[in-house]
Design a protein around this motif. Structure first.
Motif, PDB file in Angstrom:
ATOM      1  N   MET A   1       0.852  -1.185   0.000  1.00  0.00           N
ATOM      2  CA  MET A   1       0.000   0.000   0.000  1.00  0.00           C
ATOM      3  C   MET A   1       0.892   1.241   0.000  1.00  0.00           C
ATOM      4  N   THR A   2       0.513   2.190  -0.816  1.00  0.00           N
ATOM      5  CA  THR A   2       1.286   3.435  -0.854  1.00  0.00           C
ATOM      6  C   THR A   2       0.420   4.597  -0.368  1.00  0.00           C
ATOM      7  N   ILE A   3       1.091   5.670  -0.027  1.00  0.00           N
ATOM      8  CA  ILE A   3       0.399   6.850   0.487  1.00  0.00           C
ATOM      9  C   ILE A   3      -0.311   7.562  -0.653  1.00  0.00           C
ATOM     10  N   SER A   4      -1.622   7.748  -0.467  1.00  0.00           N
ATOM     11  CA  SER A   4      -2.428   8.467  -1.450  1.00  0.00           C
ATOM     12  C   SER A   4      -3.649   9.041  -0.732  1.00  0.00           C
ATOM     13  N   GLN A   5      -4.495   9.725  -1.499  1.00  0.00           N
ATOM     14  CA  GLN A   5      -5.712  10.338  -0.968  1.00  0.00           C
ATOM     15  C   GLN A   5      -6.477   9.336  -0.100  1.00  0.00           C
ATOM     16  N   HIS A   6      -6.957   9.773   1.043  1.00  0.00           N
ATOM     17  CA  HIS A   6      -7.789   8.985   1.961  1.00  0.00           C
ATOM     18  C   HIS A   6      -7.051   7.823   2.623  1.00  0.00           C
ATOM     19  N   LYS A   7      -5.738   7.916   2.733  1.00  0.00           N
ATOM     20  CA  LYS A   7      -4.981   6.943   3.531  1.00  0.00           C
ATOM     21  C   LYS A   7      -4.636   7.619   4.853  1.00  0.00           C
ATOM     22  N   VAL A   8      -4.712   6.845   5.928  1.00  0.00           N
ATOM     23  CA  VAL A   8      -4.273   7.336   7.232  1.00  0.00           C
ATOM     24  C   VAL A   8      -2.844   6.853   7.405  1.00  0.00           C
ATOM     25  N   VAL A   9      -1.951   7.818   7.620  1.00  0.00           N
ATOM     26  CA  VAL A   9      -0.517   7.538   7.627  1.00  0.00           C
ATOM     27  C   VAL A   9       0.048   7.840   9.016  1.00  0.00           C
ATOM     28  N   THR A  10       0.883   6.926   9.486  1.00  0.00           N
ATOM     29  CA  THR A  10       1.581   7.110  10.761  1.00  0.00           C
ATOM     30  C   THR A  10       3.058   7.287  10.449  1.00  0.00           C
ATOM     31  N   ILE A  11       3.630   8.400  10.927  1.00  0.00           N
ATOM     32  CA  ILE A  11       5.047   8.668  10.657  1.00  0.00           C
ATOM     33  C   ILE A  11       5.766   9.045  11.943  1.00  0.00           C
ATOM     34  N   HIS A  12       7.038   8.679  11.998  1.00  0.00           N
ATOM     35  CA  HIS A  12       7.950   9.246  12.985  1.00  0.00           C
ATOM     36  C   HIS A  12       8.723  10.322  12.245  1.00  0.00           C
ATOM     37  N   TYR A  13       8.965  11.439  12.915  1.00  0.00           N
ATOM     38  CA  TYR A  13       9.596  12.538  12.192  1.00  0.00           C
ATOM     39  C   TYR A  13      10.461  13.367  13.126  1.00  0.00           C
ATOM     40  N   LYS A  14      11.338  14.109  12.481  1.00  0.00           N
ATOM     41  CA  LYS A  14      12.156  15.117  13.156  1.00  0.00           C
ATOM     42  C   LYS A  14      12.190  16.292  12.194  1.00  0.00           C
ATOM     43  N   VAL A  15      12.050  17.499  12.715  1.00  0.00           N
ATOM     44  CA  VAL A  15      12.130  18.678  11.850  1.00  0.00           C
ATOM     45  C   VAL A  15      13.123  19.662  12.456  1.00  0.00           C
ATOM     46  N   VAL A  16      14.013  20.151  11.588  1.00  0.00           N
ATOM     47  CA  VAL A  16      15.018  21.127  12.024  1.00  0.00           C
ATOM     48  C   VAL A  16      14.924  22.362  11.139  1.00  0.00           C
ATOM     49  N   ASP A  17      15.356  23.486  11.683  1.00  0.00           N
ATOM     50  CA  ASP A  17      15.470  24.728  10.920  1.00  0.00           C
ATOM     51  C   ASP A  17      16.589  24.494   9.909  1.00  0.00           C
ATOM     52  N   ALA A  18      16.273  24.572   8.620  1.00  0.00           N
ATOM     53  CA  ALA A  18      17.257  24.267   7.569  1.00  0.00           C
ATOM     54  C   ALA A  18      18.438  25.227   7.622  1.00  0.00           C
ATOM     55  N   HIS A  19      18.232  26.435   8.115  1.00  0.00           N
ATOM     56  CA  HIS A  19      19.296  27.445   8.155  1.00  0.00           C
ATOM     57  C   HIS A  19      20.222  27.235   9.353  1.00  0.00           C
ATOM     58  N   SER A  20      19.633  27.086  10.545  1.00  0.00           N
ATOM     59  CA  SER A  20      20.448  27.007  11.764  1.00  0.00           C
ATOM     60  C   SER A  20      20.762  25.580  12.183  1.00  0.00           C
ATOM     61  N   GLY A  21      19.951  24.614  11.717  1.00  0.00           N
ATOM     62  CA  GLY A  21      20.125  23.227  12.140  1.00  0.00           C
ATOM     63  C   GLY A  21      19.490  22.941  13.493  1.00  0.00           C
TER      64      GLY A  21
END
Length: 161
Positions: free
Chosen positions: A1-21
């Motif tokens: 199964m791939t991610i598309s419209q009307h799929k419920v997706v569970t993700i682990h994530y990390k987000v950083v400021d691209a400029h400062s890190g």
């Protein structure tokens, strides 16, 4: 199964400021994020990057402000009379408030205070920033009819807790 419209997706994530890190947010050590794909539950650039991906896929992507929280806009900076903050003992730059408006609640951050006026910024705190996301796809499932109708995921199994 791939991610598309009307799929419920569970993700682990990390987000950083691209400029400062600087690390801005992470699901590490906590619950993953669950969202309904195609319902604008997450920023557009991340949703586009996840389209077509599968469970176990990992990606790192840097998203420009216009595909994230938008550019900072001067019209979101307002001067309010100090009387608007009646009941607040001392107003300091950096303080955050939620204002009730006809368009719904908005978050304001105090920038400057004089004897008569308070300058507030209603831009999203991440507006104007490029963000780098590291994402691992944990699970994908079909959304329930209720989730599709409500426009958001209701938890791991689709039940509204």
């Amino acid at each position: 199964m791939t991610i598309s419209q009307h799929k419920v997706v569970t993700i682990h994530y990390k987000v950083v400021d691209a400029h400062s890190g600087d690390l801005l947010e992470s699901s590490e050590g906590g619950d993953p994020m669950i969202y309904l794909h195609g319902a604008s539950n997450i920023i557009p650039g991340l949703e586009k990057a996840l389209e077509g991906k599968s469970v176990g896929d990992e990606l790192e992507i840097t998203i420009a402000p216009e595909e994230a929280y938008g550019e900072r806009q001067d019209e979101h900076i307002h001067q309010l009379p100090i009387e608007s903050f009646e009941g607040v003992e001392s107003i300091e730059p950096g303080m955050a408030f939620t204002a009730q408006t006809p368009q719904g609640p908005i978050n304001l951050v105090v920038q400057d205070v004089t004897e008569e006026m308070v300058t507030v910024d209603a831009n999203h705190p991440l507006a104007g920033k490029s963000l780098t996301f590291s994402v691992k796809i944990d699970s994908i499932r079909d959304a329930s009819d209720e989730e599709k109708a409500h426009g958001h995921a209701h938890g791991p199994e689709g039940h509204n807790h």
